[in-house]
Design a protein around this motif. Structure first.
Motif, mmCIF file in Angstrom:
data_model
loop_
_atom_site.group_PDB
_atom_site.id
_atom_site.type_symbol
_atom_site.label_atom_id
_atom_site.label_comp_id
_atom_site.label_asym_id
_atom_site.label_seq_id
_atom_site.Cartn_x
_atom_site.Cartn_y
_atom_site.Cartn_z
ATOM 1 N N HIS A 114 -25.002 -66.078 -13.460
ATOM 2 C CA HIS A 114 -24.485 -65.141 -13.752
ATOM 3 C C HIS A 114 -24.291 -65.866 -14.647
ATOM 4 O O HIS A 114 -23.736 -67.274 -14.498
ATOM 5 C CB HIS A 114 -23.217 -64.187 -13.564
ATOM 6 C CG HIS A 114 -22.700 -63.119 -12.078
ATOM 7 N ND1 HIS A 114 -22.277 -62.256 -12.932
ATOM 8 C CD2 HIS A 114 -23.335 -63.719 -11.112
ATOM 9 C CE1 HIS A 114 -22.899 -61.486 -11.650
ATOM 10 N NE2 HIS A 114 -22.568 -62.389 -10.465
ATOM 11 N N ILE A 119 -22.058 -69.259 -11.688
ATOM 12 C CA ILE A 119 -21.716 -68.706 -13.184
ATOM 13 C C ILE A 119 -21.751 -69.980 -13.715
ATOM 14 O O ILE A 119 -21.161 -71.559 -13.682
ATOM 15 C CB ILE A 119 -20.452 -68.188 -12.494
ATOM 16 C CG1 ILE A 119 -20.015 -66.992 -11.433
ATOM 17 C CG2 ILE A 119 -19.504 -67.858 -13.954
ATOM 18 C CD1 ILE A 119 -18.489 -66.643 -11.378
ATOM 19 N N THR A 152 -22.977 -67.334 -4.780
ATOM 20 C CA THR A 152 -22.852 -66.601 -6.410
ATOM 21 C C THR A 152 -22.413 -67.884 -7.357
ATOM 22 O O THR A 152 -21.325 -68.813 -6.362
ATOM 23 C CB THR A 152 -21.677 -66.180 -6.839
ATOM 24 O OG1 THR A 152 -21.916 -64.641 -5.166
ATOM 25 C CG2 THR A 152 -21.561 -64.392 -7.753
ATOM 26 N N GLN A 156 -26.851 -64.233 -6.497
ATOM 27 C CA GLN A 156 -26.885 -63.686 -8.468
ATOM 28 C C GLN A 156 -26.750 -64.943 -9.048
ATOM 29 O O GLN A 156 -25.457 -66.073 -8.510
ATOM 30 C CB GLN A 156 -25.588 -63.661 -7.625
ATOM 31 C CG GLN A 156 -25.639 -62.356 -6.875
ATOM 32 C CD GLN A 156 -24.122 -61.536 -6.703
ATOM 33 O OE1 GLN A 156 -23.902 -60.799 -8.020
ATOM 34 N NE2 GLN A 156 -24.185 -60.305 -6.169
ATOM 35 N N GLU A 173 -28.131 -62.380 -14.676
ATOM 36 C CA GLU A 173 -27.087 -61.386 -14.803
ATOM 37 C C GLU A 173 -26.020 -61.966 -16.280
ATOM 38 O O GLU A 173 -25.844 -63.047 -16.409
ATOM 39 C CB GLU A 173 -26.321 -60.333 -14.088
ATOM 40 C CG GLU A 173 -24.899 -59.256 -14.581
ATOM 41 C CD GLU A 173 -24.303 -58.560 -13.672
ATOM 42 O OE1 GLU A 173 -24.053 -58.159 -14.295
ATOM 43 O OE2 GLU A 173 -25.016 -59.094 -12.324
ATOM 44 N N LEU A 197 -15.443 -62.211 -9.160
ATOM 45 C CA LEU A 197 -16.391 -62.042 -8.572
ATOM 46 C C LEU A 197 -15.982 -63.098 -7.479
ATOM 47 O O LEU A 197 -15.727 -64.474 -8.034
ATOM 48 C CB LEU A 197 -17.336 -63.000 -9.351
ATOM 49 C CG LEU A 197 -17.833 -62.282 -10.932
ATOM 50 C CD1 LEU A 197 -18.954 -62.922 -12.029
ATOM 51 C CD2 LEU A 197 -18.652 -60.631 -10.509
ATOM 52 N N SER A 216 -23.787 -61.648 -19.335
ATOM 53 C CA SER A 216 -22.520 -60.740 -19.978
ATOM 54 C C SER A 216 -21.788 -61.185 -21.197
ATOM 55 O O SER A 216 -21.644 -62.811 -21.305
ATOM 56 C CB SER A 216 -21.172 -60.681 -18.992
ATOM 57 O OG SER A 216 -21.816 -60.057 -17.474
ATOM 58 N N VAL A 249 -22.373 -66.361 -18.545
ATOM 59 C CA VAL A 249 -21.371 -65.373 -19.561
ATOM 60 C C VAL A 249 -21.121 -65.914 -20.828
ATOM 61 O O VAL A 249 -20.781 -67.767 -20.077
ATOM 62 C CB VAL A 249 -19.361 -64.867 -18.558
ATOM 63 C CG1 VAL A 249 -20.075 -64.270 -17.449
ATOM 64 C CG2 VAL A 249 -19.175 -66.389 -18.478
ATOM 65 N N ARG A 292 -33.233 -63.420 -18.132
ATOM 66 C CA ARG A 292 -32.212 -61.248 -16.904
ATOM 67 C C ARG A 292 -33.853 -60.502 -15.995
ATOM 68 O O ARG A 292 -33.774 -60.432 -15.218
ATOM 69 C CB ARG A 292 -32.841 -60.200 -17.357
ATOM 70 C CG ARG A 292 -31.207 -60.020 -18.539
ATOM 71 C CD ARG A 292 -30.404 -58.888 -19.440
ATOM 72 N NE ARG A 292 -29.664 -58.676 -19.650
ATOM 73 C CZ ARG A 292 -28.912 -58.307 -20.701
ATOM 74 N NH1 ARG A 292 -29.242 -57.693 -21.609
ATOM 75 N NH2 ARG A 292 -27.640 -58.185 -20.868
#
Length: 451
Positions: A201, A165, A163, A199, A231, A254, A233, A203, A226
């Motif tokens: 992300h 970010i 994951t 994943q 993802e 997360l 946010s 943000v 996307r």
């Protein structure tokens, strides 16, 4: 009569464009040019996300200053203080020694630092993408997480390592997320069992991605991310970071061992260290690009509060490479005018457009106000990058890298940089090194007599 000495701090878009103009316009022997910079290259930062993903090699975007500048004496170090009374810059050399550079005219173009906030764990566990060391380290780190996840039998550890970010919905954040997502897709050909675990992300506290692009292209960027599997946010930020999880302001937790921080920049602390007037950390300058209370001190680039005359009403030029590279020649001309008694010109520039390269075949562009997407945008974006690079060999390397990736694919392998000391967000910037004006004066006063 002694030659006037012009000292330039910083060799980014602003400083280098100013020095190139000074070398062209000042006759040989008419002035001494000095550049203070920690590196002997000019870094083309817009392509750092592609270095992090391995699309292009690090050397491709590091233009040699020795090849570009022929008459400038270089001081390898960082300016950490300025004594405006004695017109002296305090320099910490890369060897750790302190030296002093006297000036008749001073041009400050130190660039910017990473902007951080008082978020628990951010400095300890966040990673940036603002220089070559961070970009290469980031690539190694992402690939290492996938290797370790593939070797792990612990489902929780696998989720944490898979994951990723990215914080920041500006150009660097969007391009970094898009580029590194492609890198993970390539790596997962070796680790097919990880595909469902990886994943990404993105943000950002703002309500839209890259609002400078306009609503339509901003939505296109959101859609493309996307589609890539990122993802997004919006109106969300980070509350806390630990070694194995990130807590967001919407209360989501997360599992993650990778947080990439690209949430803006802050002015260099050197500007406050001058003791001259600043505006939110940026050195205040006139439209002629000099400090109002110290006309021998000029400032341009990300850390200068340059009035944007095209907008008026107190607007300032944004910290972009486009403005920095165009402020340089104006500052150079005005420095020359101040030495020979000529008339100074005002900096005025109309925005030429914005470009976003999402790697792969995706790009967005708004040249001269026209919105372009798809392959035409990719062609415009990459043509601009090639033209903007300050090095002929660099242009050739970048073009070759793009061609090799397009025709033969990429190499997905770590380069062994994980032992480098760039594993915290502000290691490479050392904001605590800057001296306040009194400290700078004391350091200058205690220095050995000048030869």
């Amino acid at each position: 009569m002694a030659q006037p000495r012009i000292v330039v701090v910083g060799a980014g878009f602003a400083g280098l464009s100013a020095l190139r103009r000074l070398e062209r316009k000042i006759p040989k022997g008419a002035a001494e040019l000095v550049l203070i910079t920690p590196n002997d290259y000019m870094l083309y930062q817009p392509l750092l996300p592609q270095v992090a993903s391995g699309l292009i090699t690090p050397q491709s975007i590091a233009a040699s200053l020795h090849r570009t500048l022929s008459r400038t004496r270089m001081v390898p170090g960082a300016a950490i203080g300025v004594d405006t009374e004695s017109r002296t810059v305090v320099v910490r050399k890369i060897s750790g020694e302190t030296s002093f550079e006297r000036y008749d005219r001073l041009l400050l173009a130190p660039g910017s630092n990473t902007r951080v906030f008082d978020i628990p764990g951010l400095v300890e566990y966040g990673r940036g993408n603002k220089n070559l060391a961070e970009a290469v380290y980031l690539r190694d780190h992402v690939l290492a997480q996938l290797e370790l996840a593939n070797a792990s039998t612990d489902p929780a550890e696998r989720d944490e390592r898979c994951t990723f970010i990215v914080v920041g919905g500006g150009y660097t954040g969007v391009e970094t997320a898009a580029s590194l997502r492609l890198l993970c897709d390539e790596a997962c050909r070796r680790y097919p069992a990880l595909r469902e675990h990886v994943q990404w992300h993105l943000v950002d506290i703002a309500p839209a991605l890259m609002p400078e692009l306009g609503e339509s292209l901003g939505k296109s960027a959101l859609r493309l991310l996307r589609q890539r599997g990122v993802e997004v946010s919006l109106e969300v930020s980070v509350r806390e970071v630990t070694a194995d999880k990130v807590t967001l302001t919407d209360d989501r937790v997360l599992p993650s061992r990778t947080l990439i921080w690209t949430a803006g920049t802050a002015p260099s602390p050197l500007m406050v260290a001058t003791g001259l007037k600043t505006d939110r950390g940026k050195l205040v300058v006139t439209p002629e690009l000099h400090a109002p209370d110290a006309p021998e001190v000029f400032a341009i680039g990300d850390s200068a509060a340059v009035p944007d005359l095209s907008k008026g009403e107190g607007a300032l030029c944004p910290p972009t490479a486009q403005h920095a590279s165009r402020q340089g020649p104006t500052a150079a001309d005005n420095i020359i005018a101040s030495l020979i008694g000529g008339r100074a010109g005002r900096y005025h520039h109309k925005d030429l457009g914005l470009l976003v390269d999402l790697s792969g075949k995706d790009a967005l562009a708004r040249p001269l106000g026209y919105e372009v997407t798809g392959l035409p945008a990719l062609a415009i974006t990459r043509a601009y990058h090639l033209l903007a690079l300050h090095s002929g060999p660099g242009r050739a390397r970048v073009a070759a890298n793009w061609a090799i990736r397009s025709l033969l694919g990429g190499e997905v392998s770590r380069l062994g940089f994980l032992d480098r000391r760039v594993d915290t967000l502000v290691d490479t910037e050392e904001a605590a090194q800057y001296l306040d004006p009194d400290q700078a004066r004391q350091r200058v006063a205690s220095a050995p007599p000048r030869p």
